[in-house]
Design a protein around this motif. Sequence first.
Motif, PDB file in Angstrom:
ATOM      1  N   GLN A  55      -4.950  58.372 -41.062  1.00 38.91           N
ATOM      2  CA  GLN A  55      -4.907  57.018 -41.245  1.00 38.91           C
ATOM      3  C   GLN A  55      -3.716  56.279 -41.251  1.00 38.91           C
ATOM      4  OE1 GLN A  55      -7.195  55.863 -44.978  1.00 38.91           O
ATOM      5  NE2 GLN A  55      -8.399  57.451 -44.849  1.00 38.91           N
ATOM      6  N   VAL A  56      -2.469  56.961 -41.834  1.00 39.54           N
ATOM      7  CA  VAL A  56      -1.292  56.371 -41.495  1.00 39.54           C
ATOM      8  C   VAL A  56      -1.000  56.372 -40.099  1.00 39.54           C
ATOM      9  CG1 VAL A  56       1.083  56.651 -42.048  1.00 39.54           C
ATOM     10  CG2 VAL A  56      -0.578  56.979 -43.956  1.00 39.54           C
ATOM     11  N   PHE A  57      -1.241  57.450 -39.458  1.00 37.02           N
ATOM     12  CA  PHE A  57      -0.968  57.456 -37.996  1.00 37.02           C
ATOM     13  C   PHE A  57      -1.674  56.379 -37.229  1.00 37.02           C
ATOM     14  CE2 PHE A  57      -2.715  58.862 -33.789  1.00 37.02           C
ATOM     15  CZ  PHE A  57      -1.735  58.846 -33.138  1.00 37.02           C
ATOM     16  N   SER A  58      -3.008  56.156 -37.752  1.00 41.29           N
ATOM     17  CA  SER A  58      -3.928  55.300 -36.856  1.00 41.29           C
ATOM     18  C   SER A  58      -3.177  53.888 -37.220  1.00 41.29           C
ATOM     19  CB  SER A  58      -5.099  55.234 -37.066  1.00 41.29           C
ATOM     20  OG  SER A  58      -5.457  55.224 -38.589  1.00 41.29           O
ATOM     21  N   PHE A  59      -3.000  53.558 -38.392  1.00 39.88           N
ATOM     22  CA  PHE A  59      -2.342  52.170 -38.596  1.00 39.88           C
ATOM     23  C   PHE A  59      -0.836  52.028 -37.869  1.00 39.88           C
ATOM     24  CE2 PHE A  59      -4.666  52.202 -42.728  1.00 39.88           C
ATOM     25  CZ  PHE A  59      -5.754  51.541 -42.462  1.00 39.88           C
ATOM     26  N   THR A  60      -0.233  53.115 -37.734  1.00 41.53           N
ATOM     27  CA  THR A  60       1.149  52.946 -37.318  1.00 41.53           C
ATOM     28  C   THR A  60       0.926  52.533 -35.739  1.00 41.53           C
ATOM     29  OG1 THR A  60       1.961  54.567 -38.919  1.00 41.53           O
ATOM     30  CG2 THR A  60       3.401  54.347 -36.585  1.00 41.53           C
ATOM     31  N   THR A  61      -0.023  53.245 -34.901  1.00 51.24           N
ATOM     32  CA  THR A  61      -0.300  52.931 -33.731  1.00 51.24           C
ATOM     33  C   THR A  61      -0.655  51.620 -33.564  1.00 51.24           C
ATOM     34  OG1 THR A  61      -2.451  53.788 -33.749  1.00 51.24           O
ATOM     35  CG2 THR A  61      -0.766  55.321 -33.122  1.00 51.24           C
ATOM     36  N   LYS A  62      -1.642  51.097 -34.433  1.00 52.45           N
ATOM     37  CA  LYS A  62      -2.159  49.453 -34.457  1.00 52.45           C
ATOM     38  C   LYS A  62      -0.802  48.654 -34.632  1.00 52.45           C
ATOM     39  CE  LYS A  62      -6.828  50.241 -35.902  1.00 52.45           C
ATOM     40  NZ  LYS A  62      -7.751  50.034 -37.131  1.00 52.45           N
ATOM     41  N   ILE A  63       0.297  48.897 -35.505  1.00 54.91           N
ATOM     42  CA  ILE A  63       1.150  48.287 -35.814  1.00 54.91           C
ATOM     43  C   ILE A  63       2.229  47.964 -34.720  1.00 54.91           C
ATOM     44  CG2 ILE A  63       3.398  48.329 -36.967  1.00 54.91           C
ATOM     45  CD1 ILE A  63       1.620  49.225 -39.571  1.00 54.91           C
ATOM     46  N   ARG A  64       2.321  49.063 -34.020  1.00 54.21           N
ATOM     47  CA  ARG A  64       2.944  49.249 -32.685  1.00 54.21           C
ATOM     48  C   ARG A  64       2.610  48.498 -31.543  1.00 54.21           C
ATOM     49  NH1 ARG A  64       4.707  55.409 -33.443  1.00 54.21           N
ATOM     50  NH2 ARG A  64       6.780  55.022 -34.877  1.00 54.21           N
ATOM     51  N   ARG A  65       1.263  48.420 -31.574  1.00 50.61           N
ATOM     52  CA  ARG A  65       0.428  47.715 -30.566  1.00 50.61           C
ATOM     53  C   ARG A  65       0.556  46.248 -30.741  1.00 50.61           C
ATOM     54  NH1 ARG A  65      -5.037  49.682 -30.528  1.00 50.61           N
ATOM     55  NH2 ARG A  65      -5.234  48.020 -32.144  1.00 50.61           N
ATOM     56  N   LEU A  66       0.416  45.714 -32.026  1.00 54.61           N
ATOM     57  CA  LEU A  66       0.468  44.444 -32.472  1.00 54.61           C
ATOM     58  C   LEU A  66       1.764  43.753 -32.357  1.00 54.61           C
ATOM     59  CD1 LEU A  66      -2.282  44.118 -35.267  1.00 54.61           C
ATOM     60  CD2 LEU A  66      -2.221  42.818 -33.316  1.00 54.61           C
ATOM     61  N   THR A  67       2.739  44.678 -32.576  1.00 54.59           N
ATOM     62  CA  THR A  67       4.130  44.140 -32.413  1.00 54.59           C
ATOM     63  C   THR A  67       4.486  43.815 -31.215  1.00 54.59           C
ATOM     64  OG1 THR A  67       4.723  45.651 -34.431  1.00 54.59           O
ATOM     65  CG2 THR A  67       6.474  44.814 -33.042  1.00 54.59           C
ATOM     66  N   SER A  68       3.911  44.621 -30.116  1.00 52.57           N
ATOM     67  CA  SER A  68       4.481  44.346 -28.821  1.00 52.57           C
ATOM     68  C   SER A  68       3.595  43.146 -28.553  1.00 52.57           C
ATOM     69  CB  SER A  68       4.024  45.660 -27.904  1.00 52.57           C
ATOM     70  OG  SER A  68       2.565  45.846 -27.932  1.00 52.57           O
ATOM     71  N   HIS A  69       2.442  43.025 -28.838  1.00 52.53           N
ATOM     72  CA  HIS A  69       1.635  41.696 -28.444  1.00 52.53           C
ATOM     73  C   HIS A  69       2.476  40.636 -28.972  1.00 52.53           C
ATOM     74  CE1 HIS A  69      -1.896  38.988 -28.149  1.00 52.53           C
ATOM     75  NE2 HIS A  69      -1.621  38.619 -29.517  1.00 52.53           N
ATOM     76  N   LEU A  70       2.911  40.389 -29.987  1.00 53.85           N
ATOM     77  CA  LEU A  70       3.581  39.477 -30.723  1.00 53.85           C
ATOM     78  C   LEU A  70       4.888  39.148 -30.248  1.00 53.85           C
ATOM     79  CD1 LEU A  70       2.382  39.817 -34.704  1.00 53.85           C
ATOM     80  CD2 LEU A  70       1.736  38.167 -33.005  1.00 53.85           C
ATOM     81  N   GLU A  71       5.410  39.871 -29.482  1.00 52.25           N
ATOM     82  CA  GLU A  71       6.472  39.744 -28.892  1.00 52.25           C
ATOM     83  C   GLU A  71       6.252  38.775 -27.557  1.00 52.25           C
ATOM     84  OE1 GLU A  71       8.140  43.477 -27.698  1.00 52.25           O
ATOM     85  OE2 GLU A  71       9.001  43.789 -29.633  1.00 52.25           O
ATOM     86  N   LEU A  72       5.013  38.791 -27.034  1.00 54.85           N
ATOM     87  CA  LEU A  72       4.809  37.802 -26.010  1.00 54.85           C
ATOM     88  C   LEU A  72       3.998  36.634 -26.562  1.00 54.85           C
ATOM     89  CD1 LEU A  72       3.097  40.641 -23.534  1.00 54.85           C
ATOM     90  CD2 LEU A  72       5.315  39.569 -23.304  1.00 54.85           C
TER      91      LEU A  72
END
Length: 90
Positions: free
Chosen positions: A25-42
């Motif tokens: 669960q922590v791994f899946s949340f971490t991948t979601k966080i990284r994806r959302l962070t890159s989205h929010l940079e744009l």
Amino acid sequence: MVKNSFISIISQKENEENRGSVEFQVFSFTTKIRRLTSHLELHKKDSSSQRGLRKILGKRQRLLAYLSKKNIGRYKELIGELGIRETKTR
């Protein structure tokens, strides 16, 4: 490269292991966080995504706090492999 190799190991074990484990669960949340962070940079003004990111961060923080109380060894290993900072304990 260490993070990518760990990600491939986890995704291979995904079908074999329990998906409800704290580590997964922590791994899946971490991948979601990284994806959302890159989205929010744009898209800096996307407030819905910002809110979703904060909710996921809170969930991951609670799971990590639970894991640190139950098994500190697994906790240290997980944060080391994922490359995330250690959270403050109360």
